[in-house]
Motif scaffolding. Structure first.
Motif, mmCIF file in Angstrom:
data_model
loop_
_atom_site.group_PDB
_atom_site.id
_atom_site.type_symbol
_atom_site.label_atom_id
_atom_site.label_comp_id
_atom_site.label_asym_id
_atom_site.label_seq_id
_atom_site.Cartn_x
_atom_site.Cartn_y
_atom_site.Cartn_z
ATOM 1 N N HIS A 245 0.958 -0.853 -0.095
ATOM 2 C CA HIS A 245 -0.036 0.133 0.117
ATOM 3 C C HIS A 245 0.829 1.290 0.022
ATOM 4 O O HIS A 245 1.556 1.286 0.907
ATOM 5 C CB HIS A 245 -0.926 -0.119 1.388
ATOM 6 C CG HIS A 245 -1.850 -1.279 1.370
ATOM 7 N ND1 HIS A 245 -2.746 -1.248 2.316
ATOM 8 C CD2 HIS A 245 -1.904 -2.479 0.537
ATOM 9 C CE1 HIS A 245 -3.420 -2.330 2.141
ATOM 10 N NE2 HIS A 245 -2.843 -3.229 1.269
ATOM 11 N N VAL A 246 0.852 2.109 -0.976
ATOM 12 C CA VAL A 246 1.616 3.273 -1.082
ATOM 13 C C VAL A 246 0.812 4.378 -1.354
ATOM 14 O O VAL A 246 -0.559 4.366 -1.686
ATOM 15 C CB VAL A 246 2.856 3.001 -2.010
ATOM 16 C CG1 VAL A 246 3.694 1.819 -1.664
ATOM 17 C CG2 VAL A 246 2.070 2.912 -3.528
ATOM 18 N N SER A 247 1.367 5.476 -1.170
ATOM 19 C CA SER A 247 0.863 6.910 -1.887
ATOM 20 C C SER A 247 2.120 7.384 -2.573
ATOM 21 O O SER A 247 3.152 8.056 -1.880
ATOM 22 C CB SER A 247 0.327 7.870 -0.714
ATOM 23 O OG SER A 247 0.320 9.223 -1.312
ATOM 24 N N ALA A 248 2.197 7.294 -4.010
ATOM 25 C CA ALA A 248 3.191 8.028 -4.717
ATOM 26 C C ALA A 248 3.180 9.498 -4.556
ATOM 27 O O ALA A 248 4.488 9.811 -4.537
ATOM 28 C CB ALA A 248 2.798 7.499 -6.190
ATOM 29 N N LEU A 249 2.157 10.212 -4.425
ATOM 30 C CA LEU A 249 1.928 11.480 -4.385
ATOM 31 C C LEU A 249 2.840 11.904 -2.889
ATOM 32 O O LEU A 249 3.517 12.780 -2.863
ATOM 33 C CB LEU A 249 0.866 12.166 -4.182
ATOM 34 C CG LEU A 249 0.383 13.636 -4.341
ATOM 35 C CD1 LEU A 249 0.977 14.054 -5.827
ATOM 36 C CD2 LEU A 249 -1.025 13.772 -4.108
ATOM 37 N N LYS A 250 2.620 11.277 -1.849
ATOM 38 C CA LYS A 250 3.264 11.630 -0.411
ATOM 39 C C LYS A 250 4.220 10.838 -0.292
ATOM 40 O O LYS A 250 5.154 11.495 0.812
ATOM 41 C CB LYS A 250 2.224 11.259 0.667
ATOM 42 C CG LYS A 250 0.774 11.894 0.427
ATOM 43 C CD LYS A 250 0.321 12.594 1.869
ATOM 44 C CE LYS A 250 -0.920 13.898 1.439
ATOM 45 N NZ LYS A 250 -1.954 13.457 1.952
ATOM 46 N N GLY A 251 4.580 9.826 -0.879
ATOM 47 C CA GLY A 251 5.869 9.342 -0.738
ATOM 48 C C GLY A 251 5.674 8.112 0.186
ATOM 49 O O GLY A 251 6.846 7.758 0.682
#
Ligand SMILES: Nc1nc2c(ncn2[C@@H]2O[C@H](COP(=O)(O)OP(=O)(O)OP(=O)(O)O)[C@@H](O)[C@H]2O)c(=O)[nH]1
Length: 649
Positions: A245-251
């Motif tokens: 699970h990631v958030s590319a936008l928030k890193g």
């Protein structure tokens, strides 16, 4: 032209075979003479002096050949001998004891807007990327990520399955692992499924990056469940696919994603021989103003160093410089490293396999051999095309002859000559203009990979019953005056991806009315192309009936000296609107169609008469009304057709 020359020479050969009699026409069917006449049109030969038994002289053939810009030589067919194969091949796998672990090469794939570019950007900007402090990373088609523990990963930074498939189309594969990005607020979509299929076909394992987990509406669990339907079974469902699970936008959680990649790489036991001949793959190629042809290369075997002699496709290089993604000159690049290579004699294409050879002379030999093989293949293709055309011409000839049998040979010759002369007199642009909708295109891109991606997308276009797409020219580099001239000649458009057009080129395009569209986002370019294709389709016409009236009685009204027939009517349905079109129906026949001259209610001229109301009307034109006729008022609608092409972008 080639076909004409072919016929000319065939005719001559026929003449020789038929015993050397100095007559070609009686023994050569008209299909040949048709093309022979055409080929002789712009030569010094006086066509009017040709007779059925005229001799096709060798000097005429020579003139046609030289005027076509080619050289003339009689060749004996038996002369062609088979050359020995001088190609270089990949070496078989070496001693397993010489193999050492190598970093994985990773491609990011997924549905549009699910965050591939954002993920690549975040990875590139994150601490773990081996960027020089304060250094500016350059786009070389790939970059290296290094974990604090020392493990490395090479990320290919051309996202999307189009780039992946152009590489696969050449049978090459640089990717060990696919990171499949799926947005947690959107779930599994078309291109998610396509990406899974691509990975599967290439036998490359997947790691799922469930992205946009920062969004309140995100539902990572749903993503993983949806993936089950496509046989991607995540670990928590008992499978072996890791999902992070990631958030590319928030890193968020990028480190976990990178670690998962390293774990998978360990399982895959990726190894390569760091010594021995270099093997690799070109991931991008472009011409640099200062440095000439430059390629980005993934090394797959051996260690690439300055001075190495490489062959790729029909080009070779003595490596002059190697640069990493920080623009830093490096001395060597081992397995899985991505480097820019300078020193190519000509620009090889993306997707081409690189092989090291022992000397410059050997490289030249390989390139010469490959060029020879390609020429042979082209000749074969041309020969088949010529034969196909010949069959078509033969059919045409038979039909033509059937229609011309009543004419004398002289008359037939004149008819064919006239037909050909008009064909020659028209400019190509005029010649190609037909009523069929057509969009001729010039495509320019910054690097080989992007042009290839665009061409792959265009390949998905199916012109059935739509606008024909004609690719006039494609290439790498900024839009040039030549591109504009070419588009202008064929009333085409220019599409550029990540390229510029100088002011003078833009002015030229504006002056000639050539549409020039420059983009840096592929799907926007495709959207605009779709719009343009749609705009070239003929509009769809339809009718909307707005009212109906019946004729009750007829009068003749005097207008000046003329008597004008007027129908007294009652509107039965809807309304009559003077500005629209009218149709007079008697029984089942349409008696008249056109506009009204007058529409009156009592004595007043009116625009509209509503249902239930009586009126008097006269037609703009000669019409005799009869009681019982029906008058229909309708509007003509015109709608723009929309292309049904869906390239999946
Ligand atoms: N909230 C949120 N938005 C994201 C995240 N990742 C990407 N986005 C946004 O989603 C949009 C699409 O992201 P891109 O990275 O351009 O998506 P892409 O898959 O590369 O799209 P294409 O290049 O068009 O195929 C952008 O507006 C991003 O800012 C994320 O983790 N969280």
């Amino acid at each position: 032209q080639q076909v004409h020359l072919y016929h000319l020479i065939r005719a001559r050969a026929h003449h020789y075979r038929s015993g050397g009699h100095n007559h070609f026409l009686p023994s050569v069917p008209l299909v040949y003479s048709n093309h022979v006449l055409e080929a002789l049109l712009n030569t010094s030969v006086d066509l009017d002096s040709l007779e059925p038994d005229s001799v096709l002289e060798e000097r005429w053939i020579k003139e046609v050949v030289t005027r076509s810009g080619m050289k003339f030589r009689w060749a004996k067919l038996s002369e062609s001998r088979v050359k020995p194969n001088r190609d270089v091949d990949k070496k078989p796998l070496g001693d397993p004891f010489l193999l050492v672990p190598r970093p994985p090469v990773v491609t990011i794939m997924g549905h549009v807007d699910h965050g591939k570019t954002t993920l690549l950007d975040s990875l590139r900007k994150s601490q773990i990327v081996s960027t020089e402090a304060g250094g500016i990373t350059q786009h070389i088609g790939a970059f290296l990520v290094q974990l604090p523990t020392g493990e490395k990963i090479t990320f290919l930074d051309t996202p999307g399955h189009a780039a992946f498939s152009s590489m696969r189309a050449r049978g090459a594969n640089a990717t060990d692992i696919v990171v499949l990005v799926v947005a947690a607020d959107d779930g599994v979509m078309n291109q998610t499924v396509e990406s899974i299929q691509h990975a599967r076909r290439a036998k490359v394992p997947i790691i799922v990056a469930v992205n946009k987990c920062d969004k309140p509406q995100s539902d990572p669990q749903r993503v993983k469940q949806e993936l089950l339907a496509h046989d991607v079974v995540c670990e928590e469902f008992g499978g072996d696919v890791q999902a992070i699970h990631v958030s590319a936008l928030k890193g968020d959680n990028l480190l976990a994603l990178v670690e998962a990649t390293v774990v998978l790489a360990e399982v895959l036991e990726l190894k390569a021989e760091p010594s021995g001949s270099v093997e690799g793959l070109i991931i991008e190629s472009r011409t640099d103003k200062g440095r000439g042809p430059v390629t980005s290369v993934i090394v797959q075997r051996g260690t690439l160093r300055r001075g190495c002699v490489l062959v790729a496709g029909r080009s070779w290089a003595k490596v002059r410089f190697l640069f990493d993604e920080n623009g830093r000159a490096v001395k060597e690049a081992g397995p899985s490293a991505a480097v820019e290579v300078v020193g190519w004699k000509e620009l090889p294409s993306a997707g081409e396999v690189i092989l090291e050879v022992e000397s410059e002379q050997r490289a030249r030999e390989v390139v010469e051999w490959r060029t020879y093989v390609e020429e042979q293949e082209k000749l074969q293709e041309e020969q088949s095309a010529i034969e196909l055309k010949q069959t078509l011409h033969l059919d045409e000839y038979k039909k033509e002859r059937a229609g011309l049998t009543h004419l004398s040979w002289r008359q037939r010759k004149a008819a064919l000559y006239r037909a050909n002369k008009t064909k020659f007199a028209t400019r190509p642009s005029e010649r190609t203009q037909t009523d069929e909708p057509k969009l001729p295109l010039v495509i320019k891109g910054d690097v080989d990979g992007s042009v290839e991606t665009l061409l792959n997308i265009l390949d998905t276009y199916d012109a059935q019953q739509q606008c024909e797409l004609e690719l006039l020219h494609f290439g790498i580099g900024d839009v040039s005056e030549n591109d504009v001239n070419m588009a202008d000649m064929f009333t085409g458009s220019i599409y550029g991806f990540n390229v510029a057009a100088s002011k003078s080129v833009q002015q030229l395009a504006a002056k000639r009315g050539v549409s020039l569209r420059l983009h840096s986002v592929i799907y926007k370019l495709i959207d605009e192309l779709k719009d343009e294709l749609s705009s070239r389709l003929p509009p769809l016409h339809s009718e909307n009936v707005v009212g109906e009236a019946t004729v009750l009685a007829m009068f003749d009204v005097s207008v000046g000296k003329k008597k004008v027939p007027v129908a007294g009517c009652r509107v039965q349905k809807g309304q009559l609107d003077r500005r629209l079109k009218f149709r007079l129906i008697r029984g089942r026949d349409i008696v008249w169609e056109g506009s009204l001259a007058t529409l009156k209610h009592h004595k007043d001229e009116v625009q509209v008469v509503k249902s239930g109301v009586e009126c008097g009307l006269s037609a703009d034109g000669d019409v005799d009304f009869t009681s019982g006729d029906v008058i229909v008022c309708f509007e003509e609608l015109e709608a723009q057709q929309v292309t049904s092409w869906d390239p999946g972008f």
